[in-house]
Design a protein around this motif. Structure first.
Motif, PDB file in Angstrom:
ATOM      1  N   ALA A 209       0.820  -1.208   0.000  1.00  0.00           N
ATOM      2  CA  ALA A 209       0.000   0.000   0.000  1.00  0.00           C
ATOM      3  C   ALA A 209       0.854   1.259   0.000  1.00  0.00           C
ATOM      4  CB  ALA A 209      -0.935  -0.005   1.213  1.00  0.00           C
ATOM      5  N   THR A 210       1.950   1.262   0.775  1.00  0.00           N
ATOM      6  CA  THR A 210       2.826   2.446   0.787  1.00  0.00           C
ATOM      7  C   THR A 210       3.464   2.660  -0.578  1.00  0.00           C
ATOM      8  OG1 THR A 210       4.761   1.191   1.571  1.00  0.00           O
ATOM      9  CG2 THR A 210       3.317   2.147   3.244  1.00  0.00           C
ATOM     10  N   LEU A 211       3.846   1.579  -1.238  1.00  0.00           N
ATOM     11  CA  LEU A 211       4.431   1.702  -2.572  1.00  0.00           C
ATOM     12  C   LEU A 211       3.389   2.198  -3.580  1.00  0.00           C
ATOM     13  CD1 LEU A 211       6.650  -1.491  -2.817  1.00  0.00           C
ATOM     14  CD2 LEU A 211       7.433   0.877  -2.871  1.00  0.00           C
ATOM     15  N   PHE A 212       2.179   1.688  -3.457  1.00  0.00           N
ATOM     16  CA  PHE A 212       1.097   2.112  -4.352  1.00  0.00           C
ATOM     17  C   PHE A 212       0.863   3.612  -4.230  1.00  0.00           C
ATOM     18  CE2 PHE A 212      -3.504   2.992  -4.679  1.00  0.00           C
ATOM     19  CZ  PHE A 212      -3.703   2.677  -6.023  1.00  0.00           C
ATOM     20  N   VAL A 213       0.798   4.111  -2.989  1.00  0.00           N
ATOM     21  CA  VAL A 213       0.564   5.536  -2.784  1.00  0.00           C
ATOM     22  C   VAL A 213       1.748   6.355  -3.271  1.00  0.00           C
ATOM     23  CG1 VAL A 213       0.077   7.326  -1.084  1.00  0.00           C
ATOM     24  CG2 VAL A 213      -0.982   5.083  -0.857  1.00  0.00           C
ATOM     25  N   ALA A 214       2.974   5.853  -3.033  1.00  0.00           N
ATOM     26  CA  ALA A 214       4.167   6.576  -3.504  1.00  0.00           C
ATOM     27  C   ALA A 214       4.172   6.689  -5.023  1.00  0.00           C
ATOM     28  CB  ALA A 214       5.429   5.861  -3.025  1.00  0.00           C
ATOM     29  N   ALA A 215       3.795   5.599  -5.701  1.00  0.00           N
ATOM     30  CA  ALA A 215       3.749   5.632  -7.165  1.00  0.00           C
ATOM     31  C   ALA A 215       2.617   6.528  -7.657  1.00  0.00           C
ATOM     32  CB  ALA A 215       3.576   4.211  -7.716  1.00  0.00           C
ATOM     33  N   LEU A 216       1.491   6.570  -6.935  1.00  0.00           N
ATOM     34  CA  LEU A 216       0.413   7.500  -7.287  1.00  0.00           C
ATOM     35  C   LEU A 216       0.898   8.942  -7.200  1.00  0.00           C
ATOM     36  CD1 LEU A 216      -2.888   6.276  -5.568  1.00  0.00           C
ATOM     37  CD2 LEU A 216      -2.432   6.466  -8.013  1.00  0.00           C
ATOM     38  N   ARG A 217       1.675   9.234  -6.170  1.00  0.00           N
ATOM     39  CA  ARG A 217       2.117  10.602  -5.923  1.00  0.00           C
ATOM     40  C   ARG A 217       3.118  11.072  -6.975  1.00  0.00           C
ATOM     41  NH1 ARG A 217       5.789  13.994  -3.613  1.00  0.00           N
ATOM     42  NH2 ARG A 217       5.038  15.462  -2.031  1.00  0.00           N
TER      43      ARG A 217
END
Length: 307
Positions: A43-51
């Motif tokens: 989830a943290t990676l997903f949000v980082a890639a979204l950002r």
């Protein structure tokens, strides 16, 4: 909801500190959360890639050779040099020495983009170093395994690295799809809320990561003090050294991101390949090393002279 997430993003470093404290003080809760570690990391990676945009995980073609060389230095040359010195001193069989060499050989932790955001560094640069370091780990770590005969099966570590790389690929791919289906996620106005979501996810995952640390810290011993001092010295020394060296060739934000990636290493990945008796011996050091890593947003800006 967006406003609450934005507020959480502004308090991200304190949320992370609260998660660290909760993981130490509530070992039963931390143990119960262990199955959620991988989904939360994803989830943290997903949000980082979204950002930052999924393309940020790929090094630019013009700088690929330099990025690979940098990774080889960080994940192979440094641990080999440290191991050679420790072997010459006759200390290489000590648990703390084994832990220190493995820290140097490890790829960055999956939370480095989030730590970069909270520290004011460039999250895209941190994400690129994470992806490249994980992709090259089976190759960069092989010479280190030869130096440390405690590894009975190096293929187990390679398999763990490939699993981690699969998690990264899935998270980044899902972010790319989400940005395409929901264009609002790619707009600058979404960044504060995404920072908040990342802070919350990291604060929760650190509780689980401290599951084996709380009992050791609460039962403080002289060994704990020594391991904790070594963990801080290694973490902060790596961060400061890499920032100073990288500052000559990189923008300040990228140099800070590289410092975070160099000092926050995924030591836990190697535990599956160690003999049980060796794992038990170095667990205290593994736990102690989590502390300076998750204090990064509070400590690093001061260490690097950045606000």
């Amino acid at each position: 909801m967006t406003g609450l997430l934005a507020r959480a993003g502004r308090q991200g470093r304190w949320l992370l500190l609260a998660g660290l404290a909760a993981g130490i003080a509530l070992p039963d809760l931390a143990g119960a959360m262990i199955p959620a570690i991988v989904p939360l990391i994803a989830a943290t990676l997903f949000v980082a890639a979204l950002r930052t945009g999924p393309a940020a995980a790929l090094p630019p073609r013009a700088g690929l050779r330099r990025a690979v060389l940098r990774t080889l230095v960080l994940q192979t040359a440094l641990p080999l040099a440290a191991g050679a010195v420790l072997a010459a001193l006759g200390w290489l069989d000590r648990p703390a020495a084994i832990g220190a060499v493995l820290v140097l050989a490890a790829a960055p932790i999956t939370g480095v983009p989030g730590l970069a955001v909270m520290s004011g560094a460039e999250p895209g640069a941190a994400l690129r170093q994470l992806a490249l370091g994980t992709a090259l780990l089976p190759f960069t770590a092989a010479p280190v395994f030869a130096l440390l005969p405690v590894f009975p099966d190096p293929l187990a570590v390679a398999a763990g690295a490939l699993r981690l790389l699969a998690v990264i690929g899935a998270a980044v791919g899902a972010a790319a799809l989400a940005r395409r289906l929901i264009p609002a996620l790619a707009r600058p106005e979404a960044i504060p809320a995404l920072d908040g979501a990342m802070a919350i996810a990291m604060a929760v995952v650190v509780i689980a990561l401290m599951s084996a640390v709380g009992p050791a810290i609460l039962g403080a011993t002289a060994a704990l003090a020594g391991n904790l001092a070594l963990a801080f010295a290694l973490n902060l020394g790596l961060a400061r050294g890499v920032f100073v060296l990288g500052g000559a060739a990189l923008p300040r934000g990228e140099a800070a991101a590289l410092a975070i990636a160099a000092s926050c290493r995924n030591l836990a990945l190697f535990l599956a390949a160690l003999p049980p008796e060796t794992t038990g011996q170095i667990l205290l050091f593994v736990g102690c090393y989590q502390v300076p890593m998750y204090l990064t947003p509070l400590v690093l800006p001061r260490l690097l002279g950045r606000r």
